[in-house]
Motif scaffolding. Structure first.
Motif, PDB file in Angstrom:
ATOM      1  N   PRO A  57      43.595  45.655  50.767  1.00 14.20           N
ATOM      2  CA  PRO A  57      42.490  44.712  50.603  1.00 14.20           C
ATOM      3  C   PRO A  57      41.380  45.198  49.684  1.00 14.20           C
ATOM      4  O   PRO A  57      40.549  44.393  49.236  1.00 14.20           O
ATOM      5  CB  PRO A  57      41.971  44.533  52.035  1.00 14.20           C
ATOM      6  N   PHE A  58      41.351  46.479  49.364  1.00 14.77           N
ATOM      7  CA  PHE A  58      40.304  47.013  48.492  1.00 14.77           C
ATOM      8  C   PHE A  58      40.449  46.527  47.047  1.00 14.77           C
ATOM      9  O   PHE A  58      39.587  46.786  46.218  1.00 14.77           O
ATOM     10  CB  PHE A  58      40.306  48.545  48.518  1.00 14.77           C
ATOM     11  N   ASN A  59      41.550  45.822  46.750  1.00 15.85           N
ATOM     12  CA  ASN A  59      41.702  45.232  45.417  1.00 15.85           C
ATOM     13  C   ASN A  59      40.838  43.989  45.228  1.00 15.85           C
ATOM     14  O   ASN A  59      40.628  43.549  44.102  1.00 15.85           O
ATOM     15  CB  ASN A  59      43.164  44.855  45.164  1.00 15.85           C
ATOM     16  N   ARG A  60      40.329  43.432  46.336  1.00 15.21           N
ATOM     17  CA  ARG A  60      39.604  42.161  46.269  1.00 15.21           C
ATOM     18  C   ARG A  60      38.106  42.379  46.505  1.00 15.21           C
ATOM     19  O   ARG A  60      37.706  43.232  47.307  1.00 15.21           O
ATOM     20  CB  ARG A  60      40.149  41.180  47.299  1.00 15.21           C
ATOM     21  N   VAL A  61      37.301  41.582  45.819  1.00 16.51           N
ATOM     22  CA  VAL A  61      35.845  41.623  45.987  1.00 16.51           C
ATOM     23  C   VAL A  61      35.334  40.187  46.103  1.00 16.51           C
ATOM     24  O   VAL A  61      36.037  39.226  45.755  1.00 16.51           O
ATOM     25  CB  VAL A  61      35.140  42.318  44.793  1.00 16.51           C
ATOM     26  N   GLU A  62      34.105  40.047  46.558  1.00 17.03           N
ATOM     27  CA  GLU A  62      33.484  38.737  46.653  1.00 17.03           C
ATOM     28  C   GLU A  62      33.023  38.305  45.260  1.00 17.03           C
ATOM     29  O   GLU A  62      32.328  39.040  44.564  1.00 17.03           O
ATOM     30  CB  GLU A  62      32.285  38.770  47.609  1.00 17.03           C
ATOM     31  N   LEU A  63      33.423  37.122  44.881  1.00 16.55           N
ATOM     32  CA  LEU A  63      33.074  36.601  43.555  1.00 16.55           C
ATOM     33  C   LEU A  63      31.574  36.329  43.460  1.00 16.55           C
ATOM     34  O   LEU A  63      30.987  35.722  44.346  1.00 16.55           O
ATOM     35  CB  LEU A  63      33.846  35.306  43.289  1.00 16.55           C
ATOM     36  N   GLN A  64      30.958  36.823  42.371  1.00 19.19           N
ATOM     37  CA  GLN A  64      29.525  36.611  42.151  1.00 19.19           C
ATOM     38  C   GLN A  64      29.289  36.110  40.729  1.00 19.19           C
ATOM     39  O   GLN A  64      30.035  36.444  39.809  1.00 19.19           O
ATOM     40  CB  GLN A  64      28.746  37.914  42.371  1.00 19.19           C
ATOM     41  N   GLU A 100      40.785  40.113  37.337  1.00 24.92           N
ATOM     42  CA  GLU A 100      40.253  38.770  37.574  1.00 24.92           C
ATOM     43  C   GLU A 100      38.899  38.845  38.280  1.00 24.92           C
ATOM     44  O   GLU A 100      38.566  39.865  38.887  1.00 24.92           O
ATOM     45  CB  GLU A 100      41.261  37.956  38.385  1.00 24.92           C
ATOM     46  N   PRO A 101      38.098  37.768  38.206  1.00 27.54           N
ATOM     47  CA  PRO A 101      36.723  37.810  38.732  1.00 27.54           C
ATOM     48  C   PRO A 101      36.607  38.192  40.198  1.00 27.54           C
ATOM     49  O   PRO A 101      35.578  38.718  40.614  1.00 27.54           O
ATOM     50  CB  PRO A 101      36.223  36.377  38.502  1.00 27.54           C
ATOM     51  N   ASP A 102      37.633  37.935  41.004  1.00 34.04           N
ATOM     52  CA  ASP A 102      37.568  38.285  42.429  1.00 34.04           C
ATOM     53  C   ASP A 102      38.318  39.572  42.744  1.00 34.04           C
ATOM     54  O   ASP A 102      38.670  39.828  43.886  1.00 34.04           O
ATOM     55  CB  ASP A 102      38.121  37.142  43.280  1.00 34.04           C
ATOM     56  N   GLU A 103      38.556  40.390  41.715  1.00 27.19           N
ATOM     57  CA  GLU A 103      39.245  41.666  41.913  1.00 27.19           C
ATOM     58  C   GLU A 103      38.355  42.820  41.464  1.00 27.19           C
ATOM     59  O   GLU A 103      37.468  42.655  40.627  1.00 27.19           O
ATOM     60  CB  GLU A 103      40.564  41.698  41.131  1.00 27.19           C
ATOM     61  N   ASN A 124      33.185  47.871  42.635  1.00 24.06           N
ATOM     62  CA  ASN A 124      32.760  46.480  42.590  1.00 24.06           C
ATOM     63  C   ASN A 124      32.230  46.193  41.183  1.00 24.06           C
ATOM     64  O   ASN A 124      31.306  46.869  40.730  1.00 24.06           O
ATOM     65  CB  ASN A 124      31.673  46.216  43.627  1.00 24.06           C
ATOM     66  N   PRO A 125      32.806  45.210  40.470  1.00 28.80           N
ATOM     67  CA  PRO A 125      32.377  44.973  39.084  1.00 28.80           C
ATOM     68  C   PRO A 125      30.945  44.468  38.962  1.00 28.80           C
ATOM     69  O   PRO A 125      30.340  44.589  37.894  1.00 28.80           O
ATOM     70  CB  PRO A 125      33.368  43.915  38.589  1.00 28.80           C
ATOM     71  N   TYR A 126      30.380  43.922  40.055  1.00 29.44           N
ATOM     72  CA  TYR A 126      29.047  43.321  40.000  1.00 29.44           C
ATOM     73  C   TYR A 126      27.966  44.292  40.483  1.00 29.44           C
ATOM     74  O   TYR A 126      26.936  44.463  39.830  1.00 29.44           O
ATOM     75  CB  TYR A 126      29.012  42.041  40.825  1.00 29.44           C
ATOM     76  N   THR A 127      28.236  44.957  41.611  1.00 27.90           N
ATOM     77  CA  THR A 127      27.239  45.877  42.165  1.00 27.90           C
ATOM     78  C   THR A 127      27.482  47.312  41.732  1.00 27.90           C
ATOM     79  O   THR A 127      26.627  48.172  41.942  1.00 27.90           O
ATOM     80  CB  THR A 127      27.261  45.808  43.697  1.00 27.90           C
ATOM     81  N   LYS A 128      28.677  47.583  41.194  1.00 23.16           N
ATOM     82  CA  LYS A 128      29.104  48.932  40.767  1.00 23.16           C
ATOM     83  C   LYS A 128      29.241  49.885  41.950  1.00 23.16           C
ATOM     84  O   LYS A 128      29.267  51.105  41.785  1.00 23.16           O
ATOM     85  CB  LYS A 128      28.139  49.513  39.723  1.00 23.16           C
ATOM     86  N   ALA A 129      29.336  49.327  43.134  1.00 28.25           N
ATOM     87  CA  ALA A 129      29.486  50.142  44.335  1.00 28.25           C
ATOM     88  C   ALA A 129      30.912  50.674  44.442  1.00 28.25           C
ATOM     89  O   ALA A 129      31.875  49.997  44.061  1.00 28.25           O
ATOM     90  CB  ALA A 129      29.130  49.319  45.565  1.00 28.25           C
ATOM     91  N   PHE A 130      31.047  51.887  44.963  1.00 28.90           N
ATOM     92  CA  PHE A 130      32.363  52.482  45.198  1.00 28.90           C
ATOM     93  C   PHE A 130      33.049  51.736  46.350  1.00 28.90           C
ATOM     94  O   PHE A 130      32.439  51.465  47.391  1.00 28.90           O
ATOM     95  CB  PHE A 130      32.196  53.967  45.550  1.00 28.90           C
ATOM     96  N   ILE A 131      34.331  51.414  46.163  1.00 31.25           N
ATOM     97  CA  ILE A 131      35.085  50.697  47.195  1.00 31.25           C
ATOM     98  C   ILE A 131      36.164  51.577  47.814  1.00 31.25           C
ATOM     99  O   ILE A 131      36.239  51.711  49.035  1.00 31.25           O
ATOM    100  CB  ILE A 131      35.740  49.417  46.619  1.00 31.25           C
ATOM    101  N   HIS A 132      36.990  52.202  46.955  1.00 28.56           N
ATOM    102  CA  HIS A 132      38.132  52.934  47.507  1.00 28.56           C
ATOM    103  C   HIS A 132      38.669  53.921  46.474  1.00 28.56           C
ATOM    104  O   HIS A 132      38.632  53.664  45.269  1.00 28.56           O
ATOM    105  CB  HIS A 132      39.240  51.951  47.905  1.00 28.56           C
ATOM    106  N   ASP A 133      39.180  55.050  46.977  1.00 25.45           N
ATOM    107  CA  ASP A 133      39.881  56.034  46.151  1.00 25.45           C
ATOM    108  C   ASP A 133      41.368  55.929  46.502  1.00 25.45           C
ATOM    109  O   ASP A 133      41.801  56.352  47.569  1.00 25.45           O
ATOM    110  CB  ASP A 133      39.356  57.449  46.421  1.00 25.45           C
TER     111      ASP A 133
END
Length: 411
Positions: A57-64, A100-103, A124-133
């Protein structure tokens, strides 16, 4: 005198038919185990993206509704993480993929000496937060997918041995498919033979049902099985690939760059972050913001920055690579239609080149999206069942002959 009916003498088989049936039987027995493994693993491999989607699931992010940033920003964050958390060996960022925008943004990293890939960092492409290694050795999903691919591609043998071994058995399977349709074809068409040839008698005894499963399912999947098999052999033998290119009139097509990129530059100044300049050229100026953009980072003096663009994620025929000089940003002027250095867009290709580019999607079943992936999975499962049902038919007939011989001996 009473009229007696005589049964018409049974017509003997032609030599051609006898040879075809003999080849189908023994080549099928010879290649059966390999065909089963290759086809069964193919049925799983088809859905590797779906497996990854639900288990990672770490491949997906909330679209902003926010813009993405240039590569060097994400690279700095990823490299700082690597330097802080992977202290046993020096790891460096090797590529970045805008998806893609939600990835998530996918940042690949490798060791600094041999540049062997070790894993991916998800940001996260929008917040630049680390999600997963996503360290490859610790990812159960990736290890499972690699295991399935190794079985399908190499029969779990070393690649230099397994690839030709699987390729030979797939060539044998092509012969088995052709001889199978010859054996299936009835000598005489009537209502009885039509029912046996095109319908499965589900309420029949298991021996009859097994024969129907072999013959009828084999007939309905023949064309698709042939396509999946020959497109796979394409990756096992260079001579097969060359012959296929020649058949399509592409024997002299350039496959790799013949010389380094010249100094005719897209920009004259030296760039501290050439991948940023490449991204700005492709993503911002050319408007290729849809799909996936992967940018590989240069290594050493005179190295190249490569950009892989796939306008249709999930399919591969539209993907192409562009290469830029890391210092001058000069782009490779050669037109190369295929391979890792293929830099031609799909619409630029000739008819033969398009068919060759479609080969990978035809083999994976991704050519038409989810519907053809499901079809490829079903066909692969049927092909995996054919060696089993075929062996059972052969074994039952062999045992029946033994019983008849024993009975005659006793008499």
């Amino acid at each position: 005198m009473p009229i007696t009916s005589r049964r018409a003498p049974k017509r003997s088989k032609s030599t051609f038919r006898k040879i075809s049936e003999w080849l189908h039987l023994w080549l099928g027995l010879f290649s059966g185990i390999v065909v089963f493994v290759v086809c069964f693993t193919a049925a799983i491999w088809v859905f590797r993206d779906e497996i990854a989607y639900f288990t990672m699931p770490f491949n997906r992010v909330e679209l902003q509704n926010l813009p993405v940033d240039r590569p060097s920003i994400y690279t700095a964050i990823a490299q700082e993480y690597l330097d802080s958390n992977h202290t046993t060996e020096k790891l460096v960022v090797s590529a970045i993929t805008y998806r893609e925008p939600d990835e998530s943004i996918l940042i690949e990293y490798a060791d600094s000496l041999k540049h062997i890939p070790h894993g991916n960092i998800h940001l996260n492409p929008y917040t630049k937060a680390f999600i997963h290694d996503e360290y490859f050795e610790h990812s159960n999903t990736l290890q499972f997918i690699y295991f399935i691919r190794a079985g399908h591609r190499f029969f779990w043998l070393p690649p230099n041995i397994g690839s030709p071994f699987v390729g030979i058995n797939c060539l044998v399977f092509l012969v088995v498919l052709i001889t199978g349709i010859i054996w299936w074809y009835p000598k005489k068409w009537n209502s009885s033979t039509r029912k046996k040839s095109f319908r499965i008698k589900w309420r029949a005894k298991w021996k009859r049902l097994n024969i129907d499963l072999h013959n009828v399912l084999g007939f309905y999947t023949l064309i698709f099985a042939f396509i999946l098999t020959y497109t796979g052999v394409y990756y096992s033998f260079d001579w097969f690939k060359t012959s296929y290119h020649t058949l399509l009139g592409e024997a002299k097509t350039i496959l790799t760059a013949e010389k380094p990129i010249s100094a005719g530059s897209m920009a004259s100044q030296i760039h501290a972050h050439p991948w940023d300049a490449v991204w700005e050229q492709v993503y911002l100026r050319e408007g290729k913001s849809d799909g996936h953009i992967k940018i590989g980072y240069p290594r050493g003096n005179g190295a190249l920055v490569y950009m892989l663009y796939n306008p249709i994620p999930g399919k591969y025929y539209g993907a192409y690579t562009r290469m830029f000089n890391a210092t001058t940003l000069a782009e490779n002027p050669q037109k190369i239609p295929f391979g890792r250095e293929g830099n031609m867009e799909y619409d630029e290709l000739s008819a033969g080149q398009k068919l060759i580019r479609l080969n990978f999607d035809l083999h994976l079943g991704t050519i038409g999206g989810l519907s053809t992936k499901i079809l490829a999975c079903i066909v692969s499962l049927v092909c995996a069942s054919l060696p089993i049902t075929g062996f059972i038919i052969w074994y039952n007939r062999k045992r029946k002959k033994k019983k008849i011989l024993v009975y005659i001996d006793i008499r």
